[in-house]
Design a protein around this motif. Structure first.
Motif, PDB file in Angstrom:
ATOM      1  N   LYS A   7       0.892  -1.320   0.170  1.00  0.00           N
ATOM      2  CA  LYS A   7       0.268  -0.050   0.145  1.00  0.00           C
ATOM      3  C   LYS A   7       1.022   1.236  -0.139  1.00  0.00           C
ATOM      4  CE  LYS A   7      -3.858   2.449   3.219  1.00  0.00           C
ATOM      5  NZ  LYS A   7      -4.716   2.318   3.807  1.00  0.00           N
ATOM      6  N   ASP A   8       1.925   1.086   0.519  1.00  0.00           N
ATOM      7  CA  ASP A   8       2.477   1.985   0.633  1.00  0.00           C
ATOM      8  C   ASP A   8       4.321   1.953   2.064  1.00  0.00           C
ATOM      9  OD1 ASP A   8       3.622   5.070   0.748  1.00  0.00           O
ATOM     10  OD2 ASP A   8       2.972   5.530   3.009  1.00  0.00           O
ATOM     11  N   VAL A   9       4.839   2.739   1.107  1.00  0.00           N
ATOM     12  CA  VAL A   9       6.493   2.294   1.257  1.00  0.00           C
ATOM     13  C   VAL A   9       7.473   3.817   1.820  1.00  0.00           C
ATOM     14  CG1 VAL A   9       8.448   1.725   0.445  1.00  0.00           C
ATOM     15  CG2 VAL A   9       6.351   0.917  -0.700  1.00  0.00           C
ATOM     16  N   GLN A  10       7.521   3.616   2.884  1.00  0.00           N
ATOM     17  CA  GLN A  10       7.943   5.245   3.385  1.00  0.00           C
ATOM     18  C   GLN A  10       9.765   4.465   4.046  1.00  0.00           C
ATOM     19  OE1 GLN A  10       5.836   5.966   6.733  1.00  0.00           O
ATOM     20  NE2 GLN A  10       4.296   6.492   5.522  1.00  0.00           N
ATOM     21  N   ILE A  43      10.238   1.102   5.475  1.00  0.00           N
ATOM     22  CA  ILE A  43       8.573   0.781   6.457  1.00  0.00           C
ATOM     23  C   ILE A  43       7.620   0.194   5.095  1.00  0.00           C
ATOM     24  CG2 ILE A  43       7.050   1.353   7.992  1.00  0.00           C
ATOM     25  CD1 ILE A  43       9.369   3.155   8.752  1.00  0.00           C
ATOM     26  N   ILE A  44       7.589  -0.577   5.333  1.00  0.00           N
ATOM     27  CA  ILE A  44       6.580  -1.028   4.122  1.00  0.00           C
ATOM     28  C   ILE A  44       5.677  -1.455   4.641  1.00  0.00           C
ATOM     29  CG2 ILE A  44       6.313  -2.745   2.261  1.00  0.00           C
ATOM     30  CD1 ILE A  44       8.992  -3.005   1.858  1.00  0.00           C
ATOM     31  N   THR A  45       4.258  -0.817   4.358  1.00  0.00           N
ATOM     32  CA  THR A  45       2.667  -0.117   4.485  1.00  0.00           C
ATOM     33  C   THR A  45       1.533  -1.530   3.536  1.00  0.00           C
ATOM     34  OG1 THR A  45       2.813   1.357   5.879  1.00  0.00           O
ATOM     35  CG2 THR A  45       0.955   0.199   5.691  1.00  0.00           C
ATOM     36  N   GLY A  49      -2.890  -3.560   6.891  1.00  0.00           N
ATOM     37  CA  GLY A  49      -2.017  -2.757   7.525  1.00  0.00           C
ATOM     38  C   GLY A  49      -0.872  -3.165   8.076  1.00  0.00           C
ATOM     39  N   THR A  50      -1.030  -4.452   7.858  1.00  0.00           N
ATOM     40  CA  THR A  50       0.720  -4.547   8.016  1.00  0.00           C
ATOM     41  C   THR A  50       1.786  -3.582   7.941  1.00  0.00           C
ATOM     42  OG1 THR A  50      -0.550  -6.909   8.595  1.00  0.00           O
ATOM     43  CG2 THR A  50       2.076  -7.176   8.506  1.00  0.00           C
ATOM     44  N   LYS A  51       2.987  -3.240   8.889  1.00  0.00           N
ATOM     45  CA  LYS A  51       4.288  -2.813   8.447  1.00  0.00           C
ATOM     46  C   LYS A  51       4.920  -3.555   8.446  1.00  0.00           C
ATOM     47  CE  LYS A  51       2.344   2.134   9.514  1.00  0.00           C
ATOM     48  NZ  LYS A  51       2.394   2.872  10.333  1.00  0.00           N
ATOM     49  N   ASP A 101       9.499  -3.995   9.460  1.00  0.00           N
ATOM     50  CA  ASP A 101      10.430  -2.498   9.770  1.00  0.00           C
ATOM     51  C   ASP A 101      11.661  -3.100   8.504  1.00  0.00           C
ATOM     52  OD1 ASP A 101      11.975  -0.370   9.920  1.00  0.00           O
ATOM     53  OD2 ASP A 101      11.125  -0.295  11.994  1.00  0.00           O
TER      54      ASP A 101
END
Length: 201
Positions: A143-146, A159-161, A165-167, A169
């Motif tokens: 869903k998202d990458v930070q 940090i991959i979401t 909803g699981t993150k 790290d």
């Protein structure tokens, strides 16, 4: 004049010399009515039925139809490695203080027992003393990458979401900016990474 009987051994030799097997008899003796050669056992015949053609049908172009068990597309590795070596060196230098010792042990564990692998099909995280802990997920569920830079920005956390909803790290990843952009591109997301200033180790 009485004939003297032959010894048993000589009589056996004489009987063997006078023996003529069936295949050595003259041809006219084989047609005698009292002579019957032993019957040959006949094997019953069986009928073979084939339900399908042994050869697959050809297409109009003369090529064989595609097989359902065709091999999938090859997996190309983008990045395969462990945590950045700078993370281990910096934590070893600071490990002489008792206050920093737990973080040093964590850095040693990451350096020796943690491995990241990014391919064109999935993301793999391997950990554990013998590599028995393994997590795989596809780019389709991202869903998202930070990113979070560490130290002076030489390495950082990714940090991959996931969509549920699981993150996930990923700590101390080398080339973390390129890895994050690759994950977003493979997940068909906008390649926009918000990066803050470098943080601690």
């Amino acid at each position: 004049m009485a004939s003297t009987p032959l010894p048993s051994s000589l009589s056996a030799v004489a009987a063997a010399a006078n023996y003529r097997p069936y295949y050595k008899l003259p041809l006219h003796s084989r047609s005698l009515p009292f002579f019957r050669p032993p019957p040959i056992a006949s094997r019953p015949t069986s009928e073979l039925r084939v339900s399908s053609s042994p050869n697959p049908p050809m297409t109009s172009s003369g090529a064989l139809p595609p097989s359902s068990s065709a091999k999938p597309k090859g997996e190309t590795v983008f990045f395969d490695g462990g945590a950045h070596y700078g993370d281990l060196l910096a934590n070893l230098l600071l490990g002489f203080t008792l206050l920093w010792l737990p973080l040093t042990l964590a850095a040693v564990f990451r350096a020796f027992f943690l491995r990241y692998r990014f391919t064109n099909l999935r993301v793999t995280v391997i950990s554990g003393l013998t590599g028995q802990d393994r997590s795989d997920f596809s780019y389709k569920v991202i869903k998202d990458v930070q990113v979070v830079p560490r130290f002076i920005g030489e390495w950082g956390d990714v940090i991959i979401t996931l969509q549920d909803g699981t993150k996930v790290d990923l700590r101390s990843v080398p080339q973390f900016r390129e890895v994050a952009k690759y994950c977003l591109a493979m997940a068909e997301k906008p390649v926009v990474i918000e990066e803050k200033g470098p943080k601690g180790f």
